[in-house]
Design a protein around this motif. Structure first.
Motif, PDB file in Angstrom:
ATOM      1  N   HIS A  53       0.803  -1.222   0.000  1.00 60.92           N
ATOM      2  CA  HIS A  53       0.000   0.000   0.000  1.00 60.92           C
ATOM      3  C   HIS A  53       0.840   1.279   0.000  1.00 60.92           C
ATOM      4  O   HIS A  53       0.298   2.361  -0.093  1.00 60.92           O
ATOM      5  N   THR A  54       2.145   1.152   0.196  1.00 60.73           N
ATOM      6  CA  THR A  54       3.018   2.337   0.174  1.00 60.73           C
ATOM      7  C   THR A  54       4.415   1.908  -0.282  1.00 60.73           C
ATOM      8  O   THR A  54       4.783   0.750  -0.131  1.00 60.73           O
ATOM      9  N   SER A  55       5.182   2.865  -0.829  1.00 55.17           N
ATOM     10  CA  SER A  55       6.521   2.483  -1.324  1.00 55.17           C
ATOM     11  C   SER A  55       7.592   2.678  -0.260  1.00 55.17           C
ATOM     12  O   SER A  55       8.617   1.995  -0.283  1.00 55.17           O
ATOM     13  N   THR A  56       7.384   3.603   0.696  1.00 54.34           N
ATOM     14  CA  THR A  56       8.365   3.796   1.772  1.00 54.34           C
ATOM     15  C   THR A  56       7.660   4.006   3.117  1.00 54.34           C
ATOM     16  O   THR A  56       6.539   4.514   3.171  1.00 54.34           O
ATOM     17  N   ILE A  57       8.357   3.587   4.169  1.00 49.99           N
ATOM     18  CA  ILE A  57       7.894   3.900   5.531  1.00 49.99           C
ATOM     19  C   ILE A  57       9.071   4.540   6.247  1.00 49.99           C
ATOM     20  O   ILE A  57      10.090   3.879   6.481  1.00 49.99           O
ATOM     21  N   SER A  58       8.939   5.814   6.550  1.00 44.53           N
ATOM     22  CA  SER A  58      10.007   6.597   7.200  1.00 44.53           C
ATOM     23  C   SER A  58      11.370   6.373   6.534  1.00 44.53           C
ATOM     24  O   SER A  58      12.379   6.146   7.198  1.00 44.53           O
ATOM     25  N   ILE A 200      10.956   4.788  12.429  1.00 42.66           N
ATOM     26  CA  ILE A 200       9.495   4.977  12.420  1.00 42.66           C
ATOM     27  C   ILE A 200       8.998   5.611  13.711  1.00 42.66           C
ATOM     28  O   ILE A 200       7.881   6.097  13.772  1.00 42.66           O
TER      29      ILE A 200
ATOM     30  N   TRP B  55       1.797   2.543  12.797  1.00 43.12           N
ATOM     31  CA  TRP B  55       0.738   3.081  11.927  1.00 43.12           C
ATOM     32  C   TRP B  55       0.915   4.572  11.702  1.00 43.12           C
ATOM     33  O   TRP B  55       0.649   5.086  10.616  1.00 43.12           O
ATOM     34  N   ALA B  57       3.764   6.215  11.594  1.00 46.88           N
ATOM     35  CA  ALA B  57       4.841   6.379  10.610  1.00 46.88           C
ATOM     36  C   ALA B  57       4.371   6.004   9.215  1.00 46.88           C
ATOM     37  O   ALA B  57       4.708   6.665   8.229  1.00 46.88           O
ATOM     38  N   LEU B  58       3.564   4.961   9.162  1.00 49.78           N
ATOM     39  CA  LEU B  58       3.072   4.497   7.867  1.00 49.78           C
ATOM     40  C   LEU B  58       2.243   5.580   7.185  1.00 49.78           C
ATOM     41  O   LEU B  58       2.435   5.885   6.000  1.00 49.78           O
ATOM     42  N   TRP B  60       2.267   8.774   7.834  1.00 49.19           N
ATOM     43  CA  TRP B  60       3.120   9.925   7.527  1.00 49.19           C
ATOM     44  C   TRP B  60       3.796   9.696   6.176  1.00 49.19           C
ATOM     45  O   TRP B  60       3.847  10.591   5.329  1.00 49.19           O
ATOM     46  N   SER B  61       4.283   8.467   5.954  1.00 47.96           N
ATOM     47  CA  SER B  61       4.961   8.127   4.699  1.00 47.96           C
ATOM     48  C   SER B  61       3.994   8.163   3.517  1.00 47.96           C
ATOM     49  O   SER B  61       4.312   8.713   2.454  1.00 47.96           O
ATOM     50  N   ILE B  62       2.803   7.573   3.715  1.00 46.55           N
ATOM     51  CA  ILE B  62       1.812   7.559   2.619  1.00 46.55           C
ATOM     52  C   ILE B  62       1.407   8.988   2.267  1.00 46.55           C
ATOM     53  O   ILE B  62       1.336   9.373   1.101  1.00 46.55           O
ATOM     54  N   ALA B  65       4.225  10.821   0.415  1.00 46.12           N
ATOM     55  CA  ALA B  65       4.345  10.355  -0.971  1.00 46.12           C
ATOM     56  C   ALA B  65       3.221  10.905  -1.856  1.00 46.12           C
ATOM     57  O   ALA B  65       3.430  11.193  -3.037  1.00 46.12           O
ATOM     58  N   LEU B  75      -5.772   4.156   3.652  1.00 54.22           N
ATOM     59  CA  LEU B  75      -5.201   2.835   3.362  1.00 54.22           C
ATOM     60  C   LEU B  75      -6.358   1.844   3.419  1.00 54.22           C
ATOM     61  O   LEU B  75      -7.020   1.729   4.450  1.00 54.22           O
TER      62      LEU B  75
END
Lengths: 265, 286
Positions: A53-58, A200, B55, B57-58, B60-62, B65, B75
């Motif tokens: 669902h995403t390409s990067t996490i922190s 993270i 969650w 951090a996730l 924040w990243s999404i 982007a 999500l």
């Protein structure tokens, strides 16, 4: 030098005895190995699903996270072989009065308590983990960081020693609280903090994980050293932390022993 | 008439003995108060911190982007606040379904032969530990829930409090299944000398299957449909999804049905293992 040789000889004897004992309960052994593989699958499934669902996490991509997990599993496999069985049963040894036997032996009691039982069967898991780590390193976009790979020989043992020291302190606290089963679970929750890349976490939590409860050194820092090449100084920090952690755990052990009252007759 | 009366007396006796076992479980927990606090407060709070951080951090990243604020990113059709609530309640419900202590005790009693003392009592081994297990879970869940109610206010989480009783009812009904599985594993101690690793394997499997790690509907098909319909999802995914508004009551009711089927399956297995184990077992000592 003679002392070191004596302990190495003892460790070798314990390894042989453990191997024979392991073969005695083969079904239990097989289930233990499978359990660890299920744990690997569970840990990987989290990131494999999230990265759909995403390409990067922190700042961590799926490729770098796989290397992170590989290092985490490597430290875990070594941990399972060397220390897990011994420290998991520490509280029980105190309650049953078995600790007396260790304290009266003419060898270092901490050494005996920590390394008496090796789980030799986990060598199989170690091989699986090394295979995973090699595969994940080969999938890095910039290729395998060959020049930094030898650093694994330093950072992984340091990570193992840091893990050991924290876990040993938790196990030893059973001397003070008598029944410290829940402390084992707390240890596991703290360890879980180290099973995710430290980036993270919010800055305050991150500081705690790299100082007071240094589980950030279990896999995050080693992965940063190898994958991101964050500088040789981090290796120095890891060595210093590992040394300090082992020293502190020994000090705590000696302090906690003051609370021990033999449970055997 | 006489038969009905004796059956009622027998049920009353069973109830009294179960209450006695339950009281024993509660009292023994208060004996080691630090252990109790660690079990009911510190451990679930730490779990919640780990999961909430992930969650956070996730999202924040999404969000970064997609050029959105973290609170606006989604999500699987749900936003950040929803997942933070999920992580928070998953940490609570996972404490309810986790079964280590009593399973280890049951296994050890069979392993060491201490089961003799229970076999000669007028209360069955299953019922004796069920009463203790349930009492322990009710007590620890009540303490943790009081902390969680404060927590959810603090985090301003997406919680539909009116749904909490039904979700708790499902979680506690699921405990009958958990205990029956524990009984199956403990019965294996009649056949094998060491079965502690079976408990660890079972608990790690449940950790994956219950939805504690992440909401099961994030899984790809067909795994998603299979896992959601298994009774193990009723440990975390179904009650948490219901309390946080991910789905309605119909999934909770199907969860009750799924657990009932699971109880029949594992109940039969438990009966076979226990009876075969007892035939094989030779009790020694007084």
């Amino acid at each position: 030098m003679g002392l070191v040789r004596r302990h190495l000889h003892l460790a070798h004897s314990l390894l042989r005895a453990s191997f024979m004992a392991d073969l005695e309960y083969r079904a239990n052994l097989a289930v233990k190995i499978v359990t660890d593989i299920i744990w690997y699958a569970a840990m990987l499934s989290v990131f494999e699903v999230l990265f759909r669902h995403t390409s990067t996490i922190s700042g961590w991509t799926i490729d770098t996270t796989r290397v992170f997990m590989g290092i985490l599993f490597l430290v875990d496999a070594l941990w399972m072989i060397l220390f897990s069985e011994n420290l998991d049963r520490f509280s029980e040894k105190i309650r049953r009065g078995d600790l007396d036997m260790y304290l009266t032996k003419p060898v270092n009691a901490q050494f005996m308590l920590s390394l008496q039982k090796w789980m030799v069967a986990y060598v199989g898991n170690l091989l699986i983990v090394l295979g995973w780590l090699a595969w994940s390193l080969s999938r890095l976009p910039d290729g395998v960081p060959w020049e930094r790979l030898p650093l694994l020989l330093v950072v992984v043992p340091c990570a193992l020693l840091i893990t050991y020291s924290i876990r040993f302190v938790f196990a030893t606290s059973a001397l003070i609280f008598t029944r410290a089963d829940a402390l084992n679970y707390i240890w596991y929750q703290i360890y879980r903090l180290g099973t995710r890349p430290d980036a993270i976490y919010p800055p305050a939590v991150r500081i705690v994980l790299l100082t007071i409860l240094p589980v950030g050194f279990v896999a995050s820092v080693p992965a940063r050293v190898v994958v991101q090449g964050e500088g040789i100084w981090l290796v120095g920090v890891m060595i210093a932390f590992a040394s300090a952690a082992v020293w502190l755990s020994t000090r705590f052990w000696k302090y906690a022993l003051r609370f021990y009252t033999s449970a055997s007759s | 008439m006489l038969e009905t009366r004796s059956r009622a007396a027998s049920l009353r006796g069973l109830w009294r003995r179960s209450v006695g076992s339950a009281r024993l479980a509660v009292l023994s927990q208060f004996e080691y108060r630090f252990n109790l606090i660690a079990d009911t407060v510190i451990q679930p709070v730490l779990t919640a911190v780990v999961e909430v951080a992930l969650w956070w951090a996730l999202f924040w990243s999404i969000g970064t982007a997609a050029g959105l604020a973290a609170g606006e990113a989604t999500l699987g059709g749900f936003g950040r606040d929803y997942y933070l609530s999920y992580a928070l309640w998953a940490a609570f419900f996972s404490r309810i379904y986790a079964s280590w202590m009593y399973e280890f005790r049951m296994t050890e009693e069979i392993d060491t032969g201490a089961v003799n003392s229970i076999l000669v009592r007028p209360l069955g081994f299953y019922e004796y530990y069920l009463a203790q297990f349930m009492a322990y879970k009710v007590m620890t869940a009540a303490i943790t829930l009081s902390v969680w109610l404060v927590f959810t206010q603090f985090f301003d989480s997406q919680t539909i409090f009116s749904r909490l009783p039904l979700a708790l009812a499902l979680a506690f009904f699921h405990l009958f299944l958990v205990h029956t599985i524990s009984f199956c594993i403990a019965s294996c101690a009649f056949f094998y000398n060491r079965v502690h690793s079976f408990t660890v394997a079972k608990n790690i499997s449940l950790w994956m299957l219950s939805g504690e790690l992440f909401p099961l509907d994030l899984m790809p098909e067909p795994l998603r449909s299979i896992l959601i319909n298994l009774p193990f999802a009723c440990g975390v995914y179904v009650p948490v999804g219901y309390v946080t508004g991910r789905f309605g009551a119909e999934r909770v009711w199907s969860g009750f049905l799924s657990i009932a089927i699971g109880l029949v399956v594992f109940g039969l297995l438990a009966s076979v293992l226990w009876n075969a184990g007892r035939r094989r077992y030779t009790g020694q000592g007084a």
